[in-house]
Design a protein around this motif. Structure first.
Motif, short mmCIF file in Angstrom:
data_model
loop_
_atom_site.label_atom_id
_atom_site.label_comp_id
_atom_site.label_asym_id
_atom_site.label_seq_id
_atom_site.Cartn_x
_atom_site.Cartn_y
_atom_site.Cartn_z
N ARG A 136 0.91 -1.39 0.03
CA ARG A 136 -0.16 -0.18 -0.03
C ARG A 136 0.79 1.17 0.21
NH1 ARG A 136 -2.68 3.64 4.24
NH2 ARG A 136 -4.44 4.34 3.14
N TYR A 137 0.52 2.22 -1.01
CA TYR A 137 0.82 3.63 -0.95
C TYR A 137 -0.35 4.35 -0.50
CZ TYR A 137 2.74 7.60 -3.41
OH TYR A 137 3.50 8.79 -3.98
N PRO A 138 -0.27 4.96 0.29
CA PRO A 138 -1.62 5.82 0.57
C PRO A 138 -1.93 6.96 -0.32
CG PRO A 138 -0.08 6.39 2.47
CD PRO A 138 0.67 5.76 1.39
N VAL A 198 8.09 6.44 -16.00
CA VAL A 198 9.03 7.62 -15.35
C VAL A 198 9.56 7.32 -14.22
CG1 VAL A 198 9.31 10.02 -14.73
CG2 VAL A 198 8.14 9.32 -16.82
N TYR A 199 8.75 6.56 -13.07
CA TYR A 199 9.12 6.91 -11.76
C TYR A 199 8.41 5.47 -11.08
CZ TYR A 199 9.24 7.63 -6.54
OH TYR A 199 9.26 7.54 -5.49
N PHE A 200 7.32 5.04 -11.18
CA PHE A 200 6.86 4.14 -10.44
C PHE A 200 7.52 2.69 -10.44
CE2 PHE A 200 2.73 6.59 -9.76
CZ PHE A 200 3.29 7.05 -8.38
N VAL A 207 20.87 14.12 -12.89
CA VAL A 207 19.78 13.62 -13.54
C VAL A 207 18.73 13.02 -12.38
CG1 VAL A 207 18.79 12.28 -15.27
CG2 VAL A 207 21.11 13.10 -15.35
N ASP A 208 17.32 13.66 -12.31
CA ASP A 208 16.64 13.04 -11.62
C ASP A 208 15.25 12.87 -12.41
OD1 ASP A 208 15.24 12.00 -9.31
OD2 ASP A 208 15.01 14.01 -8.23
N ASP A 209 14.25 12.10 -11.91
CA ASP A 209 13.15 11.65 -12.50
C ASP A 209 12.10 12.71 -12.49
OD1 ASP A 209 11.08 10.88 -10.29
OD2 ASP A 209 13.00 10.03 -9.95
N SER A 210 11.97 13.53 -11.51
CA SER A 210 10.82 14.48 -11.33
C SER A 210 11.20 15.54 -10.38
CB SER A 210 9.61 13.85 -11.27
OG SER A 210 9.68 13.02 -9.96
N ILE A 211 10.34 16.69 -10.57
CA ILE A 211 10.41 17.68 -9.60
C ILE A 211 9.03 17.92 -8.99
CG2 ILE A 211 10.67 20.12 -8.99
CD1 ILE A 211 13.26 20.16 -10.74
N VAL A 212 8.48 17.65 -8.09
CA VAL A 212 7.36 17.83 -7.32
C VAL A 212 7.21 19.20 -6.66
CG1 VAL A 212 5.57 16.93 -6.15
CG2 VAL A 212 6.89 15.43 -7.35
N ARG A 213 7.60 19.18 -5.43
CA ARG A 213 7.61 20.49 -4.65
C ARG A 213 9.00 21.27 -4.78
NH1 ARG A 213 6.07 16.24 -1.72
NH2 ARG A 213 3.99 16.18 -0.83
N GLY A 214 10.10 20.57 -5.26
CA GLY A 214 11.38 21.03 -5.55
C GLY A 214 12.48 20.67 -4.24
N THR A 215 11.90 20.12 -3.31
CA THR A 215 12.46 19.92 -2.08
C THR A 215 13.65 19.16 -2.45
OG1 THR A 215 10.41 19.65 -0.89
CG2 THR A 215 12.47 19.05 0.21
N THR A 216 13.74 18.10 -2.96
CA THR A 216 14.95 17.23 -3.37
C THR A 216 15.86 17.86 -4.31
OG1 THR A 216 13.33 15.24 -3.18
CG2 THR A 216 15.57 15.00 -4.23
N ALA A 217 15.47 18.53 -5.28
CA ALA A 217 16.44 19.15 -6.25
C ALA A 217 17.22 20.30 -5.37
CB ALA A 217 15.57 19.67 -7.56
P1 AMP Z 1 10.18 16.88 -4.56
O1 AMP Z 1 11.28 16.66 -3.72
O2 AMP Z 1 8.77 17.09 -3.89
O3 AMP Z 1 10.49 17.73 -5.67
O4 AMP Z 1 9.86 15.27 -5.00
C1 AMP Z 1 10.79 14.76 -6.18
C2 AMP Z 1 11.31 13.54 -5.71
O5 AMP Z 1 10.35 12.42 -5.27
C3 AMP Z 1 11.85 13.13 -6.92
O6 AMP Z 1 13.26 12.79 -6.49
C4 AMP Z 1 11.18 11.66 -7.22
O7 AMP Z 1 12.03 10.65 -7.63
C5 AMP Z 1 10.22 11.61 -6.07
N1 AMP Z 1 8.73 11.39 -6.49
C6 AMP Z 1 8.12 11.96 -7.45
N2 AMP Z 1 6.81 11.98 -7.38
C7 AMP Z 1 6.68 11.12 -6.40
C8 AMP Z 1 5.60 10.25 -5.94
N3 AMP Z 1 4.22 10.28 -6.60
N4 AMP Z 1 5.61 9.60 -4.91
C9 AMP Z 1 6.92 9.18 -4.34
N5 AMP Z 1 8.21 9.95 -4.74
C10 AMP Z 1 7.78 10.71 -5.76
#
Ligand code: AMP
Length: 466
Positions: A68-70, A234-236, A341-351
């Protein structure tokens, strides 16, 4: 996103638990196994990964599993939560588990459900009662009412069944050997069990498996367009998985190759190293490195005992977890130009954190490349990006995102190069372009826009029928 598993044919429960571990990356909040002996269904569930599920040393001929992933309800924190939120669920003769998100659960039922798998189980049981236990009729009724994404697997009166919603958002594959049939979210499970992959369950198709490898296929609902979630590629999904005849590793490699072309067009200074953010972006980083003739170096290392940290609810907690996620090879960084290289930026926290960490260690320049185009719209189908406010690209232009994460350049994938690299026409790209394939999701979007949607509430949990 979740992982689902179904097995028909005598199989040891401890080995079934081992198979379920191959779906742990799809959900690390909690996991569960259910098995049937005689007419009795028993389940065992645990917080965290499947290796924590207790199972007796027996075999069963009907087994279901779930990671499960909530994306609805809350994170599991107690035994009680395991019962409430974690599949597989059993109602009478029916047991099932599912992956996906039902968007109209609250508007089509007067009953209150904590979790959409339970909702499907109850609805399907009602439909079965009304249709004399006929599974195809029960599924026709379900599909005509329910909006959203659902790939599900279940057992009913000694048969194993699998159904994929008419858009085919979430993956579901199956295979048969002489002794057993296996249905799973990803093909790696079949590889491990020594069962050849037969094919994906088609969107809108119900499969019913019986003893001796028999299979009946019913076309329950046909949608003219299918909408496979591009983010699986891309990610899952695991890179070793084959979904819709595409090896996920190959797709990620192609994403890196086209991203390298975009990088070249930007006429930036040549990097010293291409560096993947582990683990998902490794194949893309490899492809970028090859295309650019720049060495790839794994100077960002992941603390592999930390689970996926995305689903913490406060920014403070998220920052702290992000900081404990990566280690760096300091002496490879000083004075270097690094293309991350990362797969995605969501909030930008990781980048933002990675760029700062590299600069703190003396990197001369940091370019940040992302294999996913900007995610500008929430997803209502089961990626945990359900509100506008948690998507930096929904309000911020690319140059401003680059400034925010303090990168010397930000290189995003484009939508058409993404589609080409995946190699499928029928993709759900709603989080990139706002084109939601189902009616209720479009309605959610419109109503939120009318209300000035910037709430941090999980949108799909609100009741739009009121
Ligand atoms: P953020 O730090 O919020 O920009 O999220 C981006 C990081 O979260 C990336 O390193 C992705 O690998 C990972 N990520 C992106 N989408 C998801 C998701 N839906 N669930 C879990 N991890 C994610």
């Amino acid at each position: 996103m979740c992982g689902v598993l179904g097995i028909l044919g005598n199989y040891p429960l401890t080995m079934a638990r081992g198979l379920l571990l191959l779906l742990a990356h799809r959900g690390q909040d909690a996991s569960g196994l259910l098995w049937v002996v005689g007419n009795e269904a028993t389940s065992s569930k645990s917080i965290g990964n499947p290796d924590r599920i207790f199972v007796p040393e027996i075999a069963s001929s009907q087994i279901l599993g779930s990671t499960r992933y909530p994306t609805t309800g809350k994170r599991v924190a107690s035994e009680e939560d395991l019962d409430t939120f974690v599949g597989p669920f059993n109602v009478g003769d029916l047991s099932l588990t599912h992956n996906g998100n039902i968007t109209n659960m609250h508007s089509i039922s007067n009953l209150k459900f904590d979790c959409d798998t339970e909702f499907i189980a109850v609805k399907l049981t009602q439909n079965l009662t009304e249709n004399n236990g006929n599974l195809p009729s029960a599924f026709s009724a379900l599909q005509s009412e329910v909006d959203g994404a659902f790939s599900l697997v279940g057992v009913y009166r000694g048969k194993l069944f699998a159904y994929r919603d008419s858009h085919g958002f979430k993956p579901l594959v199956f295979g048969r050997s002489k002794q057993k049939t296996i249905v799973a979210s990803e093909s790696t499970v079949l590889d491990m069990a020594g069962v050849p992959l037969e094919r994906d369950v088609y969107p809108g198709e119900l499969l019913i498996f019986g003893d001796g490898g028999t299979m009946e296929s019913y076309s329950i609902s046909q949608s003219l367009t299918h909408s496979h979630c591009f983010f699986e590629y891309v990610y899952f999904a695991h890179p070793a998985a084959t979904l819709e005849n595409q090896l996920v590793y190959d797709v990620r490699f192609r994403l890196g190759r086209v991203l390298a072309q975009t990088f070249l067009k930007m006429n930036l200074e040549r990097p010293d190293y291409v560096v993947p953010v582990p683990d998902t972006s490794r194949p893309a980083a490899q492809a970028m490195a090859e295309t650019l003739s720049v060495p790839m170096r794994e100077i960002i290392l992941k603390n592999r005992y930390l689970g996926r940290t995305f689903i913490v609810r406060s920014q403070e907690e998220r920052d702290a977890m992000a900081r404990s996620k990566y280690l760096y090879l300091d002496d490879k960084i000083r004075g270097k130009i690094i293309l991350v290289v990362d797969d995605s930026i969501v909030r930008g926290t990781t980048a933002k954190m990675i760029v700062a960490d590299l600069k703190k260690r003396g990197a001369a320049k940091v370019y940040f490349a992302v294999t996913c185009p900007p995610q500008t719209h929430p997803c209502y189908y089961g990626i945990d990006i359900s509100t506008d406010t948690e998507l930096i690209a929904s309000t911020t232009e690319i140059e401003a995102i680059a400034e925010y994460i303090e990168a010397d350049a930000l290189i995003y994938q484009e939508e058409h190069t993404l589609s080409n690299a995946i190699g499928l026409k029928d993709l759900c790209l709603a989080c990139l372009n706002g084109e939601y394939p189902t009616e209720h999701a479009r309605r959610i979007r419109e109503e939120l826009q009318e209300q000035g949607a910037s709430s941090i509430e999980r949108d799909y949990e609100r009741d739009f029928s009121k």
